[in-house]
Design a protein around this motif. Structure first.
Motif, short mmCIF file in Angstrom:
data_model
loop_
_atom_site.label_atom_id
_atom_site.label_comp_id
_atom_site.label_asym_id
_atom_site.label_seq_id
_atom_site.Cartn_x
_atom_site.Cartn_y
_atom_site.Cartn_z
N SER A 53 0.83 -1.21 0.00
CA SER A 53 0.00 0.00 0.00
C SER A 53 0.86 1.26 0.00
O SER A 53 0.49 2.26 -0.61
N THR A 54 2.02 1.21 0.62
CA THR A 54 2.95 2.35 0.59
C THR A 54 3.47 2.55 -0.82
O THR A 54 3.57 3.69 -1.30
N VAL A 55 3.78 1.46 -1.52
CA VAL A 55 4.22 1.56 -2.91
C VAL A 55 3.11 2.16 -3.76
O VAL A 55 3.36 3.07 -4.56
N THR A 56 1.90 1.69 -3.58
CA THR A 56 0.77 2.19 -4.36
C THR A 56 0.59 3.69 -4.15
O THR A 56 0.41 4.44 -5.12
N ARG A 57 0.64 4.15 -2.91
CA ARG A 57 0.52 5.59 -2.63
C ARG A 57 1.68 6.37 -3.27
O ARG A 57 1.47 7.43 -3.85
N SER A 58 2.88 5.83 -3.15
CA SER A 58 4.05 6.51 -3.71
C SER A 58 3.96 6.59 -5.23
O SER A 58 4.24 7.64 -5.83
N VAL A 59 3.58 5.49 -5.87
CA VAL A 59 3.45 5.47 -7.33
C VAL A 59 2.39 6.46 -7.77
O VAL A 59 2.58 7.21 -8.73
N GLN A 69 5.06 7.39 -15.36
CA GLN A 69 3.74 7.06 -15.92
C GLN A 69 3.49 5.60 -15.59
O GLN A 69 4.40 4.77 -15.73
N ARG A 70 2.29 5.27 -15.14
CA ARG A 70 1.94 3.88 -14.89
C ARG A 70 1.14 3.37 -16.08
O ARG A 70 0.19 4.00 -16.51
N ILE A 71 1.57 2.24 -16.59
CA ILE A 71 0.90 1.64 -17.75
C ILE A 71 0.37 0.30 -17.32
O ILE A 71 1.13 -0.56 -16.86
N ARG A 72 -0.93 0.13 -17.42
CA ARG A 72 -1.56 -1.14 -17.03
C ARG A 72 -1.99 -1.90 -18.28
O ARG A 72 -2.69 -1.36 -19.12
N ASN A 73 -1.55 -3.12 -18.35
CA ASN A 73 -1.93 -4.01 -19.46
C ASN A 73 -2.43 -5.32 -18.88
O ASN A 73 -1.94 -5.77 -17.87
N ARG A 74 -3.38 -5.92 -19.54
CA ARG A 74 -3.83 -7.25 -19.13
C ARG A 74 -2.97 -8.28 -19.84
O ARG A 74 -2.71 -8.19 -21.02
N ASN A 75 -2.54 -9.26 -19.08
CA ASN A 75 -1.84 -10.39 -19.68
C ASN A 75 -2.58 -11.66 -19.28
O ASN A 75 -3.61 -11.61 -18.62
N VAL A 76 -2.07 -12.80 -19.65
CA VAL A 76 -2.78 -14.05 -19.37
C VAL A 76 -2.90 -14.34 -17.88
O VAL A 76 -3.81 -15.02 -17.45
N GLY A 78 -3.39 -11.99 -15.56
CA GLY A 78 -4.13 -10.92 -14.89
C GLY A 78 -3.65 -9.57 -15.35
O GLY A 78 -3.49 -9.32 -16.52
N VAL A 79 -3.41 -8.68 -14.39
CA VAL A 79 -2.98 -7.32 -14.71
C VAL A 79 -1.46 -7.25 -14.59
O VAL A 79 -0.87 -7.68 -13.62
N PHE A 80 -0.84 -6.70 -15.61
CA PHE A 80 0.61 -6.53 -15.66
C PHE A 80 0.90 -5.06 -15.66
O PHE A 80 0.30 -4.30 -16.42
N SER A 81 1.78 -4.61 -14.81
CA SER A 81 2.09 -3.19 -14.74
C SER A 81 3.48 -2.91 -15.27
O SER A 81 4.40 -3.69 -15.10
N ALA A 82 3.59 -1.77 -15.91
CA ALA A 82 4.88 -1.24 -16.33
C ALA A 82 4.89 0.21 -15.92
O ALA A 82 3.85 0.85 -15.79
N TYR A 83 6.07 0.72 -15.69
CA TYR A 83 6.23 2.11 -15.28
C TYR A 83 7.25 2.75 -16.19
O TYR A 83 8.29 2.18 -16.45
#
Length: 97
Positions: A53-59, A69-76, A78-83
């Motif tokens: 949760s600290t990472v989420t707030r910081s991001v 920039q946070r980039i959310r993509n769906r992969n097989v 579930g959700v895959f994140s890239a920054y």
């Protein structure tokens, strides 16, 4: 990994908390030559020794400041994140993209 990008993260604007700076440095450390860091919140939490949760707030704050920039993509699985680390070489942000 880009040593320049890590240095830029360390020199980024002074109005971020030490935890936000640590997350930014971890993202810069993981970033490729295009500034893309492919990782998860859990991995960042483990590397920074903080809670997810600290990472989420910081991001969220770093993205609001246009330092990443946070980039959310769906992969097989579930959700895959890239920054995308959006610092330029003088340690300031590029601005919104």
């Amino acid at each position: 990994m880009s040593i320049t990008r890590i240095g830029d993260a360390l020199d980024a604007r002074a109005d971020i908390t030490p935890t936000e700076r640590l997350i930014l440095v971890q993202l810069a450390r993981l970033a490729d030559n295009d500034g893309m860091a492919f990782t998860s919140v859990g991995n960042l939490a483990q590397r920074a020794n903080v809670s997810p949760s600290t990472v989420t707030r910081s991001v969220r704050r770093l993205a609001g400041l246009h330092l990443i920039q946070r980039i959310r993509n769906r992969n097989v699985a579930g959700v895959f994140s890239a920054y995308r680390v959006t610092l330029d070489s003088d340690g300031t942000e590029d601005g919104p993209a």
